[in-house]
Design an enzyme around this catalytic site. Structure first.
Site, PDB file in Angstrom:
ATOM      1  N   ASN A 270      -1.557   2.458   5.867  1.00  0.00           N
ATOM      2  CA  ASN A 270      -0.721   1.301   5.531  1.00  0.00           C
ATOM      3  C   ASN A 270      -0.482   0.508   6.796  1.00  0.00           C
ATOM      4  O   ASN A 270      -0.306   1.089   7.867  1.00  0.00           O
ATOM      5  CB  ASN A 270       0.642   1.733   4.973  1.00  0.00           C
ATOM      6  CG  ASN A 270       0.542   2.345   3.593  1.00  0.00           C
ATOM      7  OD1 ASN A 270      -0.524   2.360   2.987  1.00  0.00           O
ATOM      8  ND2 ASN A 270       1.647   2.846   3.097  1.00  0.00           N
ATOM      9  N   GLY A 271      -0.418  -0.815   6.672  1.00  0.00           N
ATOM     10  CA  GLY A 271      -0.175  -1.648   7.847  1.00  0.00           C
ATOM     11  C   GLY A 271      -1.379  -2.517   8.158  1.00  0.00           C
ATOM     12  O   GLY A 271      -2.273  -2.697   7.321  1.00  0.00           O
TER      13      GLY A 271
ATOM     14  N   CYS B 123       0.820  -1.207   0.000  1.00  0.00           N
ATOM     15  CA  CYS B 123       0.000   0.000   0.000  1.00  0.00           C
ATOM     16  C   CYS B 123       0.852   1.254   0.000  1.00  0.00           C
ATOM     17  O   CYS B 123       1.935   1.288   0.582  1.00  0.00           O
ATOM     18  CB  CYS B 123      -0.902   0.017   1.228  1.00  0.00           C
ATOM     19  SG  CYS B 123      -1.983  -1.417   1.380  1.00  0.00           S
TER      20      CYS B 123
ATOM     21  N   GLU C 292      17.016 -19.103  -5.387  1.00  0.00           N
ATOM     22  CA  GLU C 292      16.706 -17.786  -5.947  1.00  0.00           C
ATOM     23  C   GLU C 292      16.207 -17.910  -7.384  1.00  0.00           C
ATOM     24  O   GLU C 292      15.270 -17.211  -7.795  1.00  0.00           O
ATOM     25  CB  GLU C 292      17.943 -16.887  -5.885  1.00  0.00           C
ATOM     26  CG  GLU C 292      17.850 -15.582  -6.664  1.00  0.00           C
ATOM     27  CD  GLU C 292      16.726 -14.665  -6.223  1.00  0.00           C
ATOM     28  OE1 GLU C 292      16.432 -13.711  -6.958  1.00  0.00           O
ATOM     29  OE2 GLU C 292      16.114 -14.901  -5.151  1.00  0.00           O
TER      30      GLU C 292
ATOM     31  N   TRP D 263      -3.061  -2.602  -1.472  1.00  0.00           N
ATOM     32  CA  TRP D 263      -2.751  -4.009  -1.725  1.00  0.00           C
ATOM     33  C   TRP D 263      -3.574  -4.802  -0.728  1.00  0.00           C
ATOM     34  O   TRP D 263      -3.367  -4.709   0.483  1.00  0.00           O
ATOM     35  CB  TRP D 263      -1.257  -4.259  -1.539  1.00  0.00           C
ATOM     36  CG  TRP D 263      -0.791  -5.623  -1.945  1.00  0.00           C
ATOM     37  CD1 TRP D 263      -0.547  -6.078  -3.203  1.00  0.00           C
ATOM     38  CD2 TRP D 263      -0.473  -6.715  -1.069  1.00  0.00           C
ATOM     39  NE1 TRP D 263      -0.095  -7.374  -3.181  1.00  0.00           N
ATOM     40  CE2 TRP D 263      -0.043  -7.791  -1.876  1.00  0.00           C
ATOM     41  CE3 TRP D 263      -0.507  -6.884   0.314  1.00  0.00           C
ATOM     42  CZ2 TRP D 263       0.333  -9.016  -1.340  1.00  0.00           C
ATOM     43  CZ3 TRP D 263      -0.132  -8.112   0.850  1.00  0.00           C
ATOM     44  CH2 TRP D 263       0.288  -9.151   0.015  1.00  0.00           C
TER      45      TRP D 263
ATOM     46  N   ARG E 109       5.206  -0.661  -6.602  1.00  0.00           N
ATOM     47  CA  ARG E 109       5.182  -1.424  -5.349  1.00  0.00           C
ATOM     48  C   ARG E 109       4.153  -2.544  -5.388  1.00  0.00           C
ATOM     49  O   ARG E 109       4.201  -3.462  -4.577  1.00  0.00           O
ATOM     50  CB  ARG E 109       4.884  -0.487  -4.181  1.00  0.00           C
ATOM     51  CG  ARG E 109       5.993   0.506  -3.894  1.00  0.00           C
ATOM     52  CD  ARG E 109       5.513   1.652  -3.048  1.00  0.00           C
ATOM     53  NE  ARG E 109       5.067   1.232  -1.742  1.00  0.00           N
ATOM     54  CZ  ARG E 109       5.778   1.379  -0.623  1.00  0.00           C
ATOM     55  NH1 ARG E 109       6.967   1.942  -0.679  1.00  0.00           N
ATOM     56  NH2 ARG E 109       5.308   0.991   0.532  1.00  0.00           N
TER      57      ARG E 109
ATOM     58  N   HIS F  42      16.909 -37.975  -1.655  1.00  0.00           N
ATOM     59  CA  HIS F  42      16.136 -37.928  -0.415  1.00  0.00           C
ATOM     60  C   HIS F  42      14.729 -37.370  -0.634  1.00  0.00           C
ATOM     61  O   HIS F  42      14.160 -36.743   0.256  1.00  0.00           O
ATOM     62  CB  HIS F  42      16.884 -37.101   0.631  1.00  0.00           C
ATOM     63  CG  HIS F  42      18.213 -37.658   0.992  1.00  0.00           C
ATOM     64  ND1 HIS F  42      18.381 -38.679   1.894  1.00  0.00           N
ATOM     65  CD2 HIS F  42      19.449 -37.362   0.534  1.00  0.00           C
ATOM     66  CE1 HIS F  42      19.662 -38.984   1.996  1.00  0.00           C
ATOM     67  NE2 HIS F  42      20.333 -38.194   1.172  1.00  0.00           N
TER      68      HIS F  42
ATOM     69  N   LYS G 117      12.515 -16.643  -8.793  1.00  0.00           N
ATOM     70  CA  LYS G 117      12.307 -15.740  -9.926  1.00  0.00           C
ATOM     71  C   LYS G 117      11.303 -16.321 -10.915  1.00  0.00           C
ATOM     72  O   LYS G 117      10.426 -15.622 -11.417  1.00  0.00           O
ATOM     73  CB  LYS G 117      13.631 -15.460 -10.651  1.00  0.00           C
ATOM     74  CG  LYS G 117      14.511 -14.457  -9.983  1.00  0.00           C
ATOM     75  CD  LYS G 117      13.867 -13.090  -9.965  1.00  0.00           C
ATOM     76  CE  LYS G 117      14.240 -12.331  -8.699  1.00  0.00           C
ATOM     77  NZ  LYS G 117      13.745 -12.827  -7.447  1.00  0.00           N
TER      78      LYS G 117
ATOM     79  N   LYS H 158       6.143  -4.912  -4.071  1.00  0.00           N
ATOM     80  CA  LYS H 158       7.578  -4.651  -4.071  1.00  0.00           C
ATOM     81  C   LYS H 158       8.147  -4.569  -2.666  1.00  0.00           C
ATOM     82  O   LYS H 158       9.135  -5.203  -2.344  1.00  0.00           O
ATOM     83  CB  LYS H 158       7.859  -3.344  -4.824  1.00  0.00           C
ATOM     84  CG  LYS H 158       9.350  -3.006  -4.923  1.00  0.00           C
ATOM     85  CD  LYS H 158      10.084  -4.040  -5.741  1.00  0.00           C
ATOM     86  CE  LYS H 158      11.565  -3.775  -5.813  1.00  0.00           C
ATOM     87  NZ  LYS H 158      12.279  -4.899  -6.430  1.00  0.00           N
TER      88      LYS H 158
ATOM     89  N   GLU I 108       7.774 -16.264  -9.442  1.00  0.00           N
ATOM     90  CA  GLU I 108       7.267 -14.903  -9.270  1.00  0.00           C
ATOM     91  C   GLU I 108       6.692 -14.340 -10.552  1.00  0.00           C
ATOM     92  O   GLU I 108       5.605 -13.748 -10.539  1.00  0.00           O
ATOM     93  CB  GLU I 108       8.398 -13.976  -8.797  1.00  0.00           C
ATOM     94  CG  GLU I 108       8.705 -14.035  -7.321  1.00  0.00           C
ATOM     95  CD  GLU I 108       9.811 -13.069  -6.946  1.00  0.00           C
ATOM     96  OE1 GLU I 108       9.638 -12.319  -5.977  1.00  0.00           O
ATOM     97  OE2 GLU I 108      10.863 -13.058  -7.622  1.00  0.00           O
TER      98      GLU I 108
END
Length: 608
Positions: free
Chosen positions: A101-102, A2, A482, A75, A27, A505, A486, A603, A489
């Site tokens: 926000n929050g 947000c 990583e 958001w 964001r 395993h 990516k 973001k 995402e």
């Protein structure tokens, strides 16, 4: 996450708020809204979707002579994306308007309390309790600031809020607890935002609001008071660097590909003035103030989230191998709730691109009374983490607007390499080779970027697969995680990162002709071990893409090979990461997805 933008002054308030909201689009958000007070008329407009749609509504409304506005990009956390759930929220009389926000953690109890007093709710959000609580407290005390303080005393959780009152349109109120908020200082006008980038086109002077502070802002004055004891706090505005806040697409189709192509400059910027190959020296000015304490550190705990966590895992290998200091890497979201013993010879190292990651901030707060050294690696100057830590190193990567972090990972790994060298002895056998080779990495990344045809070809070949496995050993293990992150995402393909040594395993059970594996197999101590893991996959008819600097070692196993330039093992993550980022990008582009703003993601994650 947000975003908040606000304006109060002698000029039109709409333009800076709308422009600020657009600057925050990177964001991630799902709806937007604005409240403006104009000639004693209060107008609130909201929309699901892009700020462009909100701007169209504003133009249709033809709002004139508004000198105070607050805007928001939401958001969704509490309640689906909808006009009714979008901010700003207000009281029944439409006089008190709030953006937030929050998360208000006790909003259920507060709703029930307010309902019992006759208040009705029209959204599913936690935020709506705030204007109604202010309204409630105003019935007992007509002083607006007192009512706001009492409201904030009632709520628990995290917040950055902005409030305007149509009965007194000459004041803008803001407050903060565990969520970022800055005040932009102008001439007979002032701005507020949750991110400097939203107001950097209008001012170069800002005041950072700290936790438990409330600001009473007018066109020509800013008064900050402590929420707890009501004492006034004097703050001097800080100057910001306009250039560091600017970023546009230029010739690129998406910010993600632009930021991948900025990787060579990212390494250079993170090394400039720090790594000196001509003298084989490392100088980290950000750590000089704690140099005496660093001499007694016998353990480092890295706390981070997402991509920064995987960079931290690479950092663990680097620091342990080069500096000989034991390192633990913890997910900040887990660390802050765990009970664990600490000695004062332990250092906490927080890593965050934005410097505003809520869980990482909470991890630092957890140890603030432990007496341990708190260090930071952040990209954004003046961010919360940069101000909370005792010392640290900036990444100097410039703005990163794509939600999927790319050059931040490159910058963080570069900085972690420098920290490992800084903490080591110059007599270490790796010290000089790494310094010399790090200066050559930008050119080697450029070699990858100059010829992406093979990456595009494989992205097209595999873009319709539903699952992927990424494997690697040693430095390549965190890189595998990583790389998987990516891909998932930006392409929405299910992907897992795994240690290649763990194939037997469990993961080997998943392998078949429709389950491809991305194997990270550059030269190194465990190269042959990874080759054996690739053979296990090929034997079971699993397709394999290999990243290597030695194509002859794998050409009998697969034809799908991506070649990187040779470098020393400790710096291979910088080359491998760029290749994986390009693969993920080209897959997502082939699927015609919203690459810079993947669904459900944001973001800067400023809530838990």
């Amino acid at each position: 996450m947000c975003g908040i933008v606000g304006y109060i002054g002698n000029n039109d308030s709409i333009n800076p708020v709308i422009k600020g909201l657009k600057a925050l689009e990177y964001r991630g958000y799902d709806s937007a809204g604005i409240t403006a007070i104009s000639d004693q008329e209060t107008i609130t407009l909201k929309t699901v979707g892009r700020v462009e749609s909100l701007e169209e509504k504003v133009l249709e409304e033809n709002i004139k002579d508004s000198n105070i506005s607050i805007g928001h990009t939401r958001w969704a956390t509490h309640g689906i994306p909808s006009d009714s759930n979008a901010h700003p929220h207000s009281n029944k009389d439409n006089t008190i308007h709030v953006v937030h926000n929050g998360i208000i953690e006790n909003y259920h109890q507060l709703r029930e309390q307010l309902r019992s007093d006759g208040y009705e709710f029209y959204s599913d959000t936690d935020t709506e309790v705030i204007p109604k609580l202010i309204d409630f407290h105003l019935k007992n005390d007509s002083n607006f600031l007192t009512a706001l303080k009492n409201t904030l005393s009632d709520v628990s959780g995290a917040y950055a809020i902005a409030v305007i009152d149509s009965t007194n349109p000459n004041v803008l109120y803001v407050a903060k607890l565990s969520s970022p908020l800055v005040i932009g200082v102008g001439e007979n006008e002032n701005f507020i935002a949750s991110d400097i980038s939203a107001i950097s086109d209008f001012t170069d002077k800002v005041i950072y609001l700290e936790d438990n502070e409330i600001a009473v802002i007018k066109a020509d004055s800013i008064k900050i008071v402590d929420l707890v004891d009501s004492t006034e706090i004097k703050k001097v505005p800080e100057k910001i660097d306009h250039e560091s806040q600017k970023s546009d697409l230029g010739e690129y189709e998406h910010y993600m590909i632009k930021e991948i192509y900025e990787a060579p400059q990212t390494v250079q910027s993170a090394s400039l003035g720090r790594i000196k190959p001509e003298t084989n020296t490392v100088k980290l000015g950000g750590l000089e103030s704690v140099s005496s304490q660093l001499k007694f550190i016998d353990k480092i705990v890295i706390v981070a989230c997402g991509t920064s966590y995987y960079a931290g895992m690479v950092g663990k290998y680097l620091i342990e191998e080069i500096a000989g200091i034991p390192v633990d890497v913890e997910l900040a979201s887990e660390f802050k709730y765990r009970k664990q013993p600490f000695s004062r010879s332990t250092a906490i190292l927080a890593i965050s691109q934005s410097g505003e990651t809520a869980d990482t901030i909470a991890a630092l707060k957890k140890v603030e009374n432990y007496g341990v050294l708190r260090l930071g690696i952040v990209n954004v100057v003046g961010s919360t983490i940069s101000r909370m830590t005792d010392a640290g190193v900036y990444c100097h990567a410039g703005p990163e607007k794509s939600v999927a972090s790319t050059k931040a990972f490159i910058a963080q790994v570069t900085v972690l390499t420098e920290i490992a060298l800084h903490l080591s002895s110059s007599s270490n056998e790796l010290y000089k080779p790494i310094i010399q080779e790090l200066s050559k990495i930008p050119d080697k990344i450029n070699e990858i970027l100059k010829d992406t045809a093979s990456i595009k070809k494989l992205a097209k070949k595999y873009m319709h697969n539903r699952d992927f496995l990424y494997i690697g050993r040693n430095y390549m293990f965190p890189c595998a995680m990583e790389g998987a992150l990516k891909l998932k995402e930006v392409s929405y393909i299910h992907a897992e990162g795994y240690s290649a040594g763990e194939m037997k395993h469990g993961p080997l059970a998943m392998i078949d002709k429709d389950f491809p594996t991305f194997a990270l197999c550059p030269s190194g101590e465990l190269h042959d071990k990874t080759l054996s893991n690739i053979e296990e996959i090929v034997t079971r008819k699993g397709p394999v893409i290999v990243i290597t600097d030695d194509p002859h070692s794998v050409n009998k196993l697969t034809e799908d090979i991506l070649v990187i330039p040779k470098t020393i093992e400790q710096l291979q993550p910088l080359l491998v990461a760029v290749t994986m980022q390009l693969f993920a990008y080209f897959v997502a582009r082939g699927k015609k997805l919203d690459i810079d703003m993947p669904r459900n993601l944001a973001k800067s994650v400023t809530v838990e």
